[in-house]
Scaffold this active site. Sequence first.
Site, PDB file in Angstrom:
ATOM      1  N   LYS A 139     -19.032 -67.671   7.458  1.00 35.71           N
ATOM      2  CA  LYS A 139     -18.990 -67.271   6.049  1.00 35.71           C
ATOM      3  C   LYS A 139     -18.146 -68.229   5.213  1.00 35.71           C
ATOM      4  O   LYS A 139     -18.362 -68.370   4.020  1.00 35.71           O
ATOM      5  CB  LYS A 139     -18.502 -65.835   5.916  1.00 35.71           C
ATOM      6  CG  LYS A 139     -19.534 -64.834   6.436  1.00 35.71           C
ATOM      7  CD  LYS A 139     -19.119 -63.398   6.241  1.00 35.71           C
ATOM      8  CE  LYS A 139     -20.229 -62.437   6.613  1.00 35.71           C
ATOM      9  NZ  LYS A 139     -20.427 -62.328   8.084  1.00 35.71           N
TER      10      LYS A 139
HETATM   11  C1  LIG Z   1     -21.659 -61.981   8.655  1.00 35.73           C
HETATM   12  C2  LIG Z   1     -21.873 -62.317  10.075  1.00 35.73           C
HETATM   13  C3  LIG Z   1     -23.162 -62.278  10.661  1.00 35.73           C
HETATM   14  C4  LIG Z   1     -24.387 -61.795   9.922  1.00 35.73           C
HETATM   15  O1  LIG Z   1     -24.791 -62.649   8.902  1.00 35.73           O
HETATM   16  P1  LIG Z   1     -25.787 -62.159   7.762  1.00 35.73           P
HETATM   17  O2  LIG Z   1     -25.794 -63.232   6.757  1.00 35.73           O
HETATM   18  O3  LIG Z   1     -25.203 -60.861   7.222  1.00 35.73           O
HETATM   19  O4  LIG Z   1     -27.127 -61.927   8.383  1.00 35.73           O
HETATM   20  C5  LIG Z   1     -23.284 -62.685  11.969  1.00 35.73           C
HETATM   21  N1  LIG Z   1     -22.212 -63.093  12.692  1.00 35.73           N
HETATM   22  C6  LIG Z   1     -20.970 -63.134  12.165  1.00 35.73           C
HETATM   23  C7  LIG Z   1     -19.838 -63.575  13.025  1.00 35.73           C
HETATM   24  C8  LIG Z   1     -20.753 -62.756  10.848  1.00 35.73           C
HETATM   25  O5  LIG Z   1     -19.507 -62.800  10.324  1.00 35.73           O
END
Ligand SMILES: *Cc1c(COP(=O)(O)O)cnc(C)c1O
Length: 476
Positions: A120
């Site tokens: 993220k």
């Molecule tokens: C947010 C997250 C996801 C999921 O991603 P999306 O964009 O919501 O599909 C998967 N793995 C981790 C470690 C995350 O922080």
Amino acid sequence: MRYISTRGNSPPQRFREILLAGLAPDGGLYLPEKYPHVSADELSQWRGLSYPALAFRVLEKFIDDIPAADLKQLIDRTYTAAVYCNARSGENAAEIAPLRTLAPGLHLLELSNGPTLAFKDMAMQLLGNLFEYVLSQEKSDLNILGATSGDTGSSAEYAMRGKQGIRVFMLSPLGKMSRFQTAQMFSLADPNIFNLAVQGVFDDCQDIVKAVSNDHAFKKKYRIGTVNSINWARIVAQVVYYFKGYFAATHSNDERVDFSVPSGNFGNICAGHIARMIGLPIRKLILATNENDVLDEFFKCGIYRPRGTAQTFQTSSPSMDISKASNFERFVFDLVGRESATIRELWGRIDSGGAFDLSRMGHFAHIADYGFVSGTSCHADRLATIRSVWDRFGVMVDTHTADGIKVGLENSTSGIPLICLETALPIKFEDTIREALQREPERPGAMDGLEDLPQRFAVMPVDAQAVKDYIAARAG
Ligand SMILES: *Cc1c(COP(=O)(O)O)cnc(C)c1O
């Protein structure tokens, strides 16, 4: 470039106008009116660019209302080794989103070397710089309100800390995050970051955010905003690393690749869909879910049936524990030929707690044209995958990344490179790593002693009014 709402009843907007917005006024999500196109010539020129140079070339296709020189400067400031190379040492330590080859044709795209060790950060750090830029030009400020079960909240806080004109009020369920995640958030000492530990569960936090956001007078008076996964700028920033991964895994632009993506709110893989729509030679987009398999059900049979929070499992890949996938409407809009009347009808059913079945509407026949396939992974699969990746390649992966690798391998074809997106580092989910490997997760040097730092947070009851009072007293 103008952006339209999937529901068709909001006026088109420019990038800057939707940057700070959440949903469109009609309840839909923003998408480009028309996708830009990357030509074969451009694709050739882009191969070999540095990450920030590539990011500029991708983002300028979507952002035409920030002067190019300013955009470039914001991007250069964001994508630096100082921000994105916290977690690595050794040969390629200064590379952003490096590709690690596990075996011929099997790769891991490392997206988790940023400040909070989750993918993220790749988008959120840019968002922080974009917000600060636009707010300072508009001589305005913003109070970001969010709820987190771990990854989103820390990523937002590390992106917004110390930013002019921005405060973050982040709700998390008291005592429910991992020790590491708690320490990441609560040890921040920046005066513009406020951690609110709610005496409840994650859903209580989310309900409070909704209740505060639905108080339109309060929202306006205190300039409340969000940074959740429907934010368009986050999606578009994620498009860049699909290009990066493609170039790193191939020798020529005649090749095609598969991407495997551990998915929750469909934000990460939505960026992959957009990369494919604008011309990146992606063959398959492999969507992996955990026990919460609402998206797998859709890609297998055309039925989209959000589960409701009571039927949402708490799993060992918690960032994928979703009841509905908040970005999914973007993909379905393309799938149904961009007919907003159809989206209004389908999400009319979803928003009133129902489901829809596209297999009986003809549209589902076109699903193969979009490259999606899917699969699920459960706790036992996760443990087995973490173990086998460790035993075979000497690489430690986190629980979410393991879900992606498991489903990716099930759907891969020899001769086509498989790129698995690494979405977090193992230290964030230490209990499951210990369970799988009977050893401690690797700890990036930059994180030494994190859990021993003093922590700063306010305990809150499950009460929207108490949260409003807290914000009102600090929002300036
Ligand atoms: C947010 C997250 C996801 C999921 O991603 P999306 O964009 O919501 O599909 C998967 N793995 C981790 C470690 C995350 O922080």
